[in-house]
Design a protein around this motif. Structure first.
Motif: not given
Length: 524
Positions: A175, A178-179, A182, A222-223, A226, A229-230, A278
Motif C-alpha cells: 500500500s 502504491t501511494f 500515485l 482505501y480508494k 488515496y 492523501y493526494k 488500483l
C-alpha cells in the motif's frame, strides 16, 4: 463541545423515521453520495445506526465473530478485571492508541478490543490502522462487544477490489508503494517516506474531521484514502524526518487551512484510477515484494536495495542512474537494472533495437546527445505490442505509467511525467498517418480527450519510434542516429533537449526478474 463518557453508549432511539428509512434502504451508489455530503453527520444516533447497517451488510468470508465471541475472549484474557494491564498487541508495534475524545476508561476499552482482535485473528501481524478505527467506531457502538463484532466484519471483508484493512507487513508495504506510485515521488526510500500514511489520514486528524473521513471510508475503502492523501501530502521532497514533521503539523492543524467539507470536496475532484486498476497496481507491488523475499507470515522486514557501486553506462553516471531508478514505480525499482541494448554494442538500426528489447516489460530508454544532453523515457509496455494492432500505419499503445524525463541541462533535473489512467494495460489503438516525415493523428472515430491522451504513449514500426503523440512528440527517432523532441500534451512536457539532436549513445535498460505482461492482458 463533544464530551462523551468512556465511549458513547448508543440507545437505538430518537431517530427521524424518514431519514433512517431513506438511509438504510438506499442503493450503494446513493449511500456513497449521501456519505460524501455528510447526510448522517447529525444526529449522532443516525450516524451510529448507519455505520452498523453499512458494516453488517458487507459480504465477509467465514470466520467473522459475534458478540458472544468477544465476551468469551475478554473473560479468558482479563477475567473479572475491568482495567487491562496487558501490553498493546504486537501488530501495533507498540504504537499509541488515538485519543479521539475518549477518556481513560474509553481508551482502556479500545485496548481490550484490540487485544481480543489480536487473539481472534492470530495471522494479523501488522495492522497500524486498527487502533484508529476501533477508537472511532467505539463512539458509535452500543458496547465493546458490538465494536469488536463490527471490526471483525471489516477485517473479514472479502472483495479483492475494495480493501479496508492491511493485516500484514507485506500488504501494508504494498500500500505504501502504491501511494508512492500515485504521488509520482522521486524519493529514494519510498517506504520510509510513506510509512506513516495511516497516521496522517486518520490518527492525526481532529476528531470531527476523522469521523467525516470514516463516513466515506466505510463505503469506499482505501480508494478514498488515496484521494485524501493526494490533497494532503506536501509537495516538497525533503528528508524523511522533515517530511513527517511537515505532514503531522499540516494534518493536526488542518482546520486552519480548510473545513472538512472543503477537504473532501477537493479530494473527490482529483481524477483517480478505477478500483480495479488500483488493485492491479497494489497486487503488482505485492508480487514484487514477494520476489524480494517479503513473506506474508513475517513482521516488519527490510528489503535489500539496489547497489549502484558497480553500475556502468555510456549514457549516465551511477549517481544519475540512481536518480532515474528512484523515478520508476517502486515495484520495479526494487530490482537491479540490466542493459538490454546499447548502440555501442548492437549498432544503430531499429531492427536491432527491437530484437533486443522485445519481450521485456518495462524498460528505460536513455539517450545522450553529441552535446552531452541526457534524457529518456520509462516505457511500461513490451515493444511486441506494436505488432498486435490490425491497422495501417502506426498504432499507439502503452499505459499511463509511461513518462519522459531529463537528466542533464535542465534546471534541477526536473522530471516531466504524466500519470494518466494508471495501470490501464491496453489502451485502444490510435492510427497515425505519415506526413512530411512526421506523424500526425488520424483517429478512427471521435473520442473523448481523456481517452485520446491516455492512449498516445508509444508507437513504433520498422522505420521509426515515437514516444508521446498528442500535440507533438516527446521523442521521435527515425533511426538511431538522431531525432527530434517537441512539447507534448501526452506528458505535459517541454522539449527534452535543444532542437533536433544527434545521438552520441543510446541504451535500453530492463528490470532484473521483471515479467512481460504482453500476453496476460488481451488488447481491447
Amino acid at each position: 463541545n463533544y464530551s462523551p463518557g468512556p465511549f458513547t453508549v448508543m440507545r437505538r432511539q430518537s431517530f427521524t423515521p424518514t431519514m433512517t428509512w431513506e438511509t438504510l434502504t438506499c442503493e450503494h451508489q446513493q449511500l456513497k453520495t449521501m456519505g460524501r455530503e455528510g447526510f448522517w453527520a447529525m444526529p449522532h444516533t443516525l450516524r451510529a445506526k448507519t455505520y452498523y447497517h453499512i458494516i453488517h451488510s458487507m459480504n465477509c468470508r467465514s470466520g467473522t465473530s459475534d458478540r458472544d465471541a468477544y465476551h468469551e475472549l475478554a473473560k479468558k484474557l482479563f477475567g473479572e478485571q475491568k482495567i487491562s494491564t496487558h501490553p498493546v498487541p504486537e501488530y501495533m508495534e507498540a504504537g499509541e492508541i488515538p485519543r479521539y475524545c475518549l477518556n481513560k476508561a474509553g481508551l482502556n476499552s479500545v485496548k481490550k478490543i484490540l487485544l481480543c482482535l489480536g487473539k481472534y485473528f492470530p495471522d494479523m501481524n501488522f495492522c497500524p490502522i486498527l487502533p484508529a478505527l476501533v477508537s472511532l467506531i467505539l463512539h458509535f457502538s452500543q458496547d465493546e462487544a458490538e465494536c469488536f463484532h463490527s471490526m471483525s466484519q471489516l477485517i473479514c471483508y472479502n472483495d479483492p477490489n475494495k480493501r479496508y484493512i492491511d493485516q500484514t507487513f507485506l500488504t501494508y508495504r504494498a500500500s505504501c508503494m502504491t501511494f508512492g506510485d500515485l504521488a509520482n515521488s522521486s524519493h529514494q526510500n519510498l517506504f520510509e517516506f510513506y510509512s506513516d500514511w495511516i497516521m496522517w489520514i486518520f490518527a492525526e486528524l481532529p476528531f470531527i474531521y476523522a469521523i467525516r473521513v470514516l463516513d466515506v471510508y466505510l463505503l469506499e475503502g482505501y480508494k478514498v484514502l488515496y484521494s485524501l492523501y493526494k490533497v494532503s501530502v506536501s509537495s516538497r521532497v525533503a528528508d524523511v524526518e522533515d517530511f513527517r514533521t511537515d505532514m503531522k503539523r499540516f494534518v493536526q492543524n488542518v482546520a486552519r487551512h480548510c473545513t472538512i467539507e472543503k477537504l473532501l470536496e477537493r479530494a473527490f475532484m482529483i481524477p483517480m484510477a478505477t478500483r480495479r486498476e488500483l488493485n492491479l497496481l497494489f497486487n503488482a507491488n505485492k508480487d514484487s515484494l514477494m520476489q524480494k523475499g517479503v513473506s506474508i507470515h513475517q513482521k516488519r522486514q527490510s528489503v535489500e536495495t539496489v547497489d549502484f557501486t558497480k553500475f556502468s553506462s555510456s549514457v549516465v553516471t551511477a549517481t544519475e542512474m540512481r536518480v532515474v531508478w528512484a523515478w520508476i514505480p517502486e515495484r520495479f525499482a526494487l530490482f537491479s537494472p540490466i542493459r538490454l541494448f546499447s548502440t555501442a554494442e548492437h549498432g544503430r538500426s531499429l531492427a536491432s533495437f527491437y530484437s533486443h528489447v522485445e519481450g521485456h516489460e518495462p524498460v528505460v530508454l536513455m539517450i545522450k546527445t553529441v552535446d552531452e544532453e541526457v534524457f529518456g523515457a520509462f516505457l511500461s509496455t513490451d515493444m511486441t505490442e506494436r505488432r498486435k494492432h490490425d491497422c495501417q500505419g502506426l498504432a499507439y499503445f502503452g499505459t499511463g505509467e509511461c513518462f519522459v524525463f531529463t537528466v542533464r541541462n535542465v534546471p534541477a533535473s526536473q522530471r516531466i511525467s504524466a500519470m494518466v489512467n494508471i495501470m490501464t494495460r491496453r489502451a485502444p489503438p490510435q492510427q497515425v498517418g505519415i506526413s512530411n516525415g512526421a506523424c500526425s493523428l488520424v483517429p478512427n472515430e471521435p473520442k473523448r480527450q481523456k481517452q485520446k491522451e491516455a492512449s498516445m504513449f508509444i508507437a513504433g514500426n520498422d522505420s521509426q519510434l515515437i514516444i508521446g503523440g498528442d500535440g507533438g512528440h516527446a521523442v521521435c527517432l527515425q533511426d538511431l542516429e538522431g531525432g527530434y523532441t517537441e512539447s507534448c500534451d501526452t506528458f505535459k512536457s517541454i522539449p527534452l533537449c535543444k532542437g533536433p539532436f544527434k545521438i552520441q549513445s543510446l541504451e535500453v535498460w530492463g528490470i532484473q526478474n521483471s515479467i512481460s505482461f504482453s500476453n496476460c492482458f488481451p488488447s481491447q
